[in-house]
Scaffold this motif. Structure first.
Motif, mmCIF file in Angstrom:
data_model
loop_
_atom_site.group_PDB
_atom_site.id
_atom_site.type_symbol
_atom_site.label_atom_id
_atom_site.label_comp_id
_atom_site.label_asym_id
_atom_site.label_seq_id
_atom_site.Cartn_x
_atom_site.Cartn_y
_atom_site.Cartn_z
ATOM 1 N N SER A 169 0.943 -1.212 -0.037
ATOM 2 C CA SER A 169 0.020 -0.071 0.056
ATOM 3 C C SER A 169 0.789 1.306 0.015
ATOM 4 N N TRP B 70 -7.863 -7.194 4.370
ATOM 5 C CA TRP B 70 -6.334 -8.002 4.227
ATOM 6 C C TRP B 70 -6.452 -9.385 3.555
ATOM 7 N N ARG C 275 -6.082 -9.740 -0.612
ATOM 8 C CA ARG C 275 -4.971 -9.189 -1.176
ATOM 9 C C ARG C 275 -3.769 -9.886 -0.556
ATOM 10 N N SER D 286 -0.006 -9.004 0.533
ATOM 11 C CA SER D 286 1.031 -7.836 0.922
ATOM 12 C C SER D 286 1.928 -8.128 2.003
ATOM 13 N N SER E 15 -7.596 -3.435 -3.941
ATOM 14 C CA SER E 15 -6.727 -3.001 -2.941
ATOM 15 C C SER E 15 -6.160 -1.787 -3.053
ATOM 16 N N ASP F 105 -0.608 -6.890 -6.931
ATOM 17 C CA ASP F 105 -0.190 -6.713 -5.417
ATOM 18 C C ASP F 105 0.850 -7.645 -5.268
#
Length: 969
Positions: free
Chosen positions: A183, A644, A647, A649, A675, A727
Motif C-alpha cells: 500500500s 487484508w 489481497r 502484501s 486493493s 499486488d
C-alpha cells in the motif's frame, strides 16, 4: 443431508435461512451483507445443523494476517479457512520456531480482534462499490457510481488543481494503518512522481517519543520480547502490555517464574498492574518527578555506573557558564570545529577534545564532576562545568520528601524503587506511547531514560530503556524510488559520493540513513527524488484550524503552560526559520485530500474544527476504506478497498516480534473492491488518460521538479510491469530487494506466513535498533553503541541529557526537570487520561458487533468511586463531560481502580457512537509545545516518524455531571 454447493449457491443459502433459523452471528451477517451480490438456486437444508457441519470443511487454508497498526504486538500469522470463495474463520498459526531451549517461543500469536475478522469483513459496515456524495457533506446521502465515473471526476479535479495551483495542493491523509509495504509503495510512488504531500501522522497521533529523540537522537529501538526473559527487573512504566500486547504478554509473565520482578508504575490499577510484584500508584502526569527523585538518590548514594556514564553520555562534557552552551573546539582554537566537544582530562589535567569517530576513550580519563576555568581563543577566561555538575545541582530539588509531595507516593516508596533498580543486574522497561501524549511527556521520557543511563542499563541482554519498536524490510524504499526494476539495486547510486565522504569524515551509516528520512520532509533534493512527507500535526494545526487555541496570547497563563511568550510566536519562528516542515506552506491552501488507511475525524483532537476551517477549502475529499468511518461520512467519494484477506502484501513489524508477516489473498475482492495498490494505480491511469485528452503534459513542483502528468501511470507502473492487480508482484519485488530476508524465497515466506529478520535494515525507520539479529538468540538493541562504541546520532554523539538549543534554555529544559501538568481546557478538577483499548486496533473494530458484546457497548469514561459519589453518579449513568473547549456524553464506569482526580477514556470510539453533540476529542485542545518546534540543530530536526510537533490529550482537564438518560441525545 450432505449438500454440494458452489460459491453463489452457498451465499444464497445463507440469505434464505438467515431470517428463520438460530445460526451463528457470522452466518447471519454474511447473509445480510452479501446476498444481493449473488444469484441462483437456493439449496435446501434439513436443519440448521447442516450449516454448522459444513463450516468444518473447507477448500483451502491460506496464511494471512491483519495489516493494520497492531504496533507493539505486531504481527501474527493466521490460518484463514476458505469455502466456495468465502472466508469461514481464522485460527492462530502456532509454528514459530523456538529460538533456543533457554527461551520461551513466540507461540501462540493472535488476539480476539484477529480471531473475528472473518466476521468483520462481511458485516453490515462493508462497502463493495464506489459511492459518491449526493447531499451536503455529512448528510449521509450517497449514490453508487462506476469506477470510471468516480476516477474520471477525481482525476479532472486533480488536474485542475495541479495545473492551476500547484502539485503540493493534493494531500494524502495517511493514518496508523500504513503498511510500509505494498500500500505504501503505491502512495509513495505517486507522491514521488507528483510531489503531492503525505502527512506523517506519528506526532499527530501522539506517538512521537520526543523525549527519546532528545536523548538518543532517534526513537526506533527495542528488544525482542523474549529478551525480557533475561531481565532481573521489568518496569511497566508508561505501558500496559497485558492489555495492549496480548501475543507478547506471556514473555513478561513467564519471566516471573524464573525470578524476574515486575514493578508497575501507573496511577490506575490496570491489567498489567495486577500482574506486578509491586504497584506504585502516582498522580497522573508526575512520572518525571518520580524518575528525577530516583536519579537524585542514585547520585547522592554513589550508585552511578561511572564508567558507562563517562563513555556513553554527554555528562562529562563541559558547558560554558557565561552562555549555558556546550564548550566547542572552535571556542578554544582557530579552525576548531563546532561539532567537536570538550571534556576535562584527569591525566593531563586539561581540557581535551572528546573522541569523535568512536566512543572509545583510549588514554583519556574524563572527570565526571568538574568546575574549571578555560582560556578561549580570544584570550578570555571563562568558567566551565561538566553537564553532570549541573545535573547534580538540579537534582537537589528532587528529594524523597519533595517527590512524595508532588507524586502522592511515600518517601519510603521512592527509596524502595531506587533500591530495586540499583540492586538488579539487568533492568528493562515497557514504555509505549503514553508519556509522549502528555504535554510535558518529553521531560518524563528524558527523566526515565536518565535512570537507565546512570545505572548502565543500556545495550545489553535484559537491560535497557525501551524506544519506539519498529522494523521494516529495506526493499520498500528502493521500490518506491526506482524508475525500473533494472535500476532498483542502484537507486541510491547518486548518493554514493556523499555517503563515502561522510563515512570518511567520521559519520556512522546510521547517521547517514537517518538523514535520508530527514530529506523526505525537504522536497526538491537535487541528488535524489523522494516522496514528500510533512508534519501531520502542523498541517492540521495551520490548515485545519486546530491552532485556534494556540493563537490566544493569554493561553499559556490560563492553562499554566509555563511559557515565556505566546505559543504562536514559537510556531511563527519555527516556520520562518524552516525548523519544521509544513507542506503546503501556510499561504498555499490544500485543495484535495485523499484519506488512505486513516480516520482523521475520529482521532483528531478537536476534529470538529476541521469541518469548519479545512473542509470548505477542499474541492475533493476521497476516502479509501472498506467501511464508512467517521471521516468517510464527510467525504465526497468512498472508494471500496479490499481488506487484508482479499489481497497479498507484507508490512512493517516490531523487534518485539522480529518476524516479517505476510498476507496471501485468500479470496477475490468482494464486489468491486480493489486493493490500496489497485486504487492508486487506477487513479494514476485516469489522471494520465484525462491529461492526454486535455493536452496537459508536464508541470513544475514548487521546488522546480518536473511532474509528468501525461505519463503518470506508465511511470508509476514501471512501464506496465506492475499493474493495478499486481499486488503479489509488488510484494515479491519489495521482498527480493530487501537485504533483511535471504534464507527463504518470497513464495516460501508467503506460504509460511512469516520470516524472521536476518539483519539490521538499512532503512530510516529501522536502523536505529543498531544491533545484530542472531538466528538463535534474543535481539538486544543499541549494542553497536555500547559494545562496539559506535557514536550515537546526537549533537554530542553521546546519549544526551543537556540540550543547549535556545528554546530549551529559554524554557529551562536544557536538563530534564519536572513541570506540573498544564490545565488544558480550563481549571477543572479531573484529569482525563487515556489508554489503548483491549477491544479494537484503533477504530477498526470499535463498532464490531462481536467486540461490542465483550464489553460495555457505549462510550464509557472511568472515574473513581470517590469522584462519582461526590457528584451523585452511579455506575452506568449517562454523564456530560465538559470543559472550556467542548463537551460530550458518555456512560460513567465507576471503578476502584482510578485514583481520585483521575478519569480515563480508552481510545478509538467512532464519533457516531457518542449520543448527542461532541465526542471524546471535543474536550482536548492540544496546544503546541514550543520545544517540539525546535530545529536548526544536529538531531532536533524533522524526519520520518520523528522530530515533529506532537498533539496531546493525557492532561486534559474536565468535570463530569450526571444527566438524565433522555437528555443524552
Amino acid at each position: 443431508m450432505s449438500v454440494d454447493f458452489d460459491r453463489r449457491g452457498f451465499l444464497k443459502a445463507f440469505a434464505a435461512v438467515s431470517g428463520s433459523l438460530a445460526m451463528p452471528s457470522f452466518v447471519a451477517r454474511a447473509a445480510d451483507s452479501i446476498a444481493n451480490l449473488v444469484e441462483g438456486a437456493i439449496p435446501q437444508y434439513e436443519s440448521w445443523k447442516d450449516i454448522y457441519r459444513n463450516q468444518w470443511s473447507w477448500d483451502k487454508v491460506v496464511r494471512s494476517t491483519h495489516h493494520l497498526n497492531c504496533w507493539t504486538q505486531a504481527h501474527c500469522a493466521w490460518d484463514v479457512y476458505v469455502k466456495d470463495g468465502l472466508v469461514f474463520r481464522e485460527e492462530q498459526a502456532g509454528e514459530y520456531e523456538q529460538v533456543n531451549a533457554a527461551l520461551p517461543d513466540f507461540n501462540p500469536r493472535g488476539c480476539q480482534k484477529g480471531g473475528c475478522f472473518s466476521h468483520r469483513m462481511y458485516d453490515d459496515t462493508r462497502i463493495t462499490h464506489p459511492l459518491r456524495r449526493v447531499g451536503p457533506r455529512g448528510s449521509g446521502k450517497w449514490e453508487r457510481v462506476s469506477w470510471d465515473e468516480a476516477l474520471d471526476d477525481i482525476a479532472d479535479t486533480y488536474l485542475d488543481v495541479t495545473v492551476e495551483e500547484g502539485t503540493d495542493r493534493t494531500v494524502w491523509d495517511l493514518g496508523p494503518g500504513i503498511d510500509l509495504g505494498v500500500s505504501s509503495a503505491a502512495q509513495g510512488r505517486f507522491s514521488m512522481l507528483t510531489q503531492s504531500i503525505g502527512l506523517d501522522m506519528d506526532g499527530e497521533i501522539g506517538d512521537s517519543r520526543r523525549g527519546t529523540l532528545e536523548t538518543f537522537g532517534k526513537i526506533q529501538f527495542e528488544r525482542s520480547a523474549d529478551d525480557y526473559f533475561n531481565s532481573d527487573l521489568i518496569l511497566f512504566w508508561g505501558g500496559n502490555p497485558v492489555q495492549t500486547q496480548i501475543p507478547q504478554a506471556h514473555f513478561y509473565i513467564g519471566a516471573k517464574y524464573r525470578g524476574t520482578r515486575i514493578i508497575s508504575i501507573a496511577p490506575d490499577m490496570n491489567p498489567s498492574a495486577t500482574k506486578a510484584d509491586l504497584w506504585i500508584s502516582l498522580r497522573p502526569g508526575t512520572d518525571g518527578a518520580l524518575a528525577l527523585g530516583v536519579c537524585h538518590l542514585i547520585v547522592e548514594q554513589g550508585k552511578v555506573k561511572e564508567d558507562f556514564v563517562i563513555e556513553q553520555t554527554d555528562l562529562p562534557l563541559l558547558v560554558r557558564s557565561d552562555t549555558d552552551e556546550f564548550l566547542h573546539q572552535g571556542d578554544l582554537q582557530e579552525g576548531g570545529r563546532d561539532d567537536h566537544f570538550v571534556l576535562w582530562d584527569l591525566v593531563s589535567d586539561s581540557a581535551q577534545i572528546a573522541p569523535f569517530r568512536s566512543l572509545k576513550l583510549e588514554a583519556l580519563k574524563p572527570q565526571l564532576d568538574a568546575r574549571k576555568t578555560v582560556r578561549l581563543k580570544d584570550g578570555q577566561e571563562i568558567e566551565v562545568r561538566t553537564a553532570f555538575s549541573r545535573l547534580r545541582e538540579r537534582l537537589q530539588a528532587y528529594t524523597p520528601a519533595a517527590v512524595a509531595e508532588i507524586c502522592g507516593v511515600s518517601e519510603k516508596m521512592v527509596q524502595r524503587l531506587t533500591d530495586e533498580i540499583t540492586r538488579a543486574k539487568a533492568v528493562s522497561s515497557i514504555a509505549q506511547t503514553t508519556m509522549c501524549k502528555f504535554y510535558h511527556g518529553n521531560l518524563m521520557e528524558r527523566s526515565v531514560a536518565m535512570i537507565f543511563s546512570l545505572t548502565g542499563n543500556m545495550g545489553r541482554k535484559g537491560a535497557g530503556f525501551a524506544g519506539f519498536p519498529l522494523l521494516t524490510p529495506d526493499g520498500g524504499d528502493k521500490f518506491q524510488l526506482t524508475p525500473s526494476m533494472k535500476e532498483a539495486k542502484n537507486v541510491f547510486a547518486a548518493l554514493e559520493p556523499m555517503i563515502t565522504k561522510r563515512l570518511a569524515d567520521g559519520d556512522s551509516m546510521e547517521m547517514i540513513v537517518l538523514d535520508l528520512g530527514h530529506l523526505m520532509t525537504e522536497p526538491g533534493n537535487p541528488l535524489i527524488r523522494l516522496p514528500v512527507w510533512t508534519s501531520g500535526t502542523l498541517f492540521w494545526q495551520v490548515h485545519g484550524g486546530i491552532n485556534e487555541h494556540s493563537k490566544d496570547p493569554e493561553l499559556a497563563e490560563k492553562w499554566n503552560l509555563k511559557l515565556k511568550r505566546p505559543i504562536y510566536s514559537y510556531l511563527e519562528e519555527a516556520l520562518d526559520k524552516k525548523w519544521q516542515p509544513l507542506h503546503p506552506p501556510a499561504n498555499h491552501e490544500p485543495r484535495i485530500m485523499i484519506s488512505m488507511v486513516s480516520n482523521v475525524m475520529k482521532r483528531m483532537r478537536g476534529s470538529e474544527k476541521l469541518l469548519e476551517v479545512l473542509w470548505p477549502k477542499l474541492k475533493k475529499i476521497v476516502v479509501m476504506d472498506w467501511r464508512i468511518n467517521s471521516t468517510g461520512r464527510y467525504a465526497d467519494y468512498i472508494l471500496p478497498v479490499a481488506p487484508w484477506y482479499e489481497r497479498t502484501s507484507l508490512k512493517w513489524v516490531t523487534p518485539l516480534s522480529p518476524y516479517l508477516t505476510t498476507t496471501d489473498a485468500a479470496t477475490k475482492p468482494l464486489g468491486e473492491s480493489r486493493s490500496d495498490w489497485g486504487v492508486v494505480v487506477m487513479l494514476a491511469k485516469h489522471i494520465q488518460k484525462r491529461a492526454r485528452v486535455r493536452g496537459i503534459t508536464t508541470v513544475k513542483s514548487p521546488q522546480g521538479l518536473d511532474v509528468h502528468l501525461h505519463t503518470l501511470y506508465d511511470d508509476l507502473t514501471m512501464q506496465g510491469e506492475f499493474k493495478e492487480d499486481d499486488d503479489d508482484k509488488v510484494a515479491k519485488a519489495i521482498y527480493d530487494l530487501s537485504e533483511t530476508h535471504k534464507k527463504q524465497s518470497w513464495e516460501e515466506t508467503k506460504k509460511k506466513g512469516f520470516a524472521r529478520f536476518e539483519q539490521l535494515p538499512h532503512e530510516p525507520s529501522s536502523i536505529g535498533n543498531m544491533c545484530d539479529f542472531p538466528e538463535d538468540d534474543t535481539i538486544v538493541p543499541l549494542t553497536y553503541h555500547v559494545r562496539d562504541k559506535v557514536p550515537w546520532p546526537t549533537a554530542t554523539r553521546r546519549i544526551q541529557f543537556y540540550i543547549d538549543h535556545p528554546f530549551y534554555r529559554e524554557l529551562d529544559e536544557a536538563l530534564p526537570r519536572y513541570k506540573a501538568p498544564p490545565k488544558m481546557g480550563g481549571d477543572y478538577p479531573l484529569m482525563m487520561t487515556g489508554g489503548k483499548t483491549r477491544w479494537s486496533i484503533h477504530s477498526t473494530w470499535r463498532d464490531s458487533e462481536l467486540m461490542l458484546r465483550l464489553h460495555r457497548p457505549d462510550p464509557a469514561i472511568l472515574i473513581s468511586i470517590q469522584d462519582a459519589k461526590s457528584r451523585g453518579i452511579e455506575d452506568g449513568d449517562w454523564v456530560r463531560v465538559f470543559n472550556d473547549v467542548g463537551s460530550f456524553n458518555a456512560r460513567a464506569q465507576v471503578t476502584p481502580s482510578m485514583r481520585p482526580g483521575q478519569s480515563l477514556m480508552f481510545h478509538a470510539w467512532e464519533n457516531y457512537q457518542f449520543p448527542g453533540k461532541g465526542n471524546m476529542n471535543s474536550v482536548s485542545p492540544s496546544p503546541l509545545n514550543p520545544v517540539e518546534l525546535a530545529g536548526g540543530h544536529p538531531h532536533l530536526k524533522a524526519g520520518v516518524l520523528m522530530g515533529q510537533a506532537s498533539m496531546y490529550d493525557r492532561d486534559t482537564r474536565i468535570d463530569i455531571v450526571k444527566i438524565p438518560a433522555r437528555a443524552k441525545a
